[in-house]
Scaffold this motif. Structure first.
Motif: not given
Length: 77
Positions: A32, A35-37, A39-41, A43
């Protein structure tokens, strides 16, 4: 808890956090993470930076300088 030693309290909180983390990661799939971009990290990065700046009091200096700058700009002669 009437423990006056703050270091012991920190260790207790750390142990509790590790137990909760281990319970929540039992069904975690490492694939999983691929799949992180960004944008996800983002915050997490922003929150970490704010906490770091707050702990080092740099954030207070930034806010004070912004406040002084706004006062100078809005100052009526």
């Amino acid at each position: 808890m009437n423990n006056t030693n703050p270091i012991k309290k920190k260790w207790l909180v750390l142990i509790a956090a590790l137990i909760i983390l281990s319970l929540s990661l039992q069904d975690f799939d490492v694939s999983q993470l691929e799949k992180l971009t960004f944008k996800d990290v983002m915050p997490i990065i922003v929150l970490t930076a704010i906490i770091f700046l707050f702990k080092t009091s740099i954030l207070s200096v930034i806010f004070i300088s912004i406040q002084k700058g706004v006062k100078r700009l809005t100052k009526k002669d």
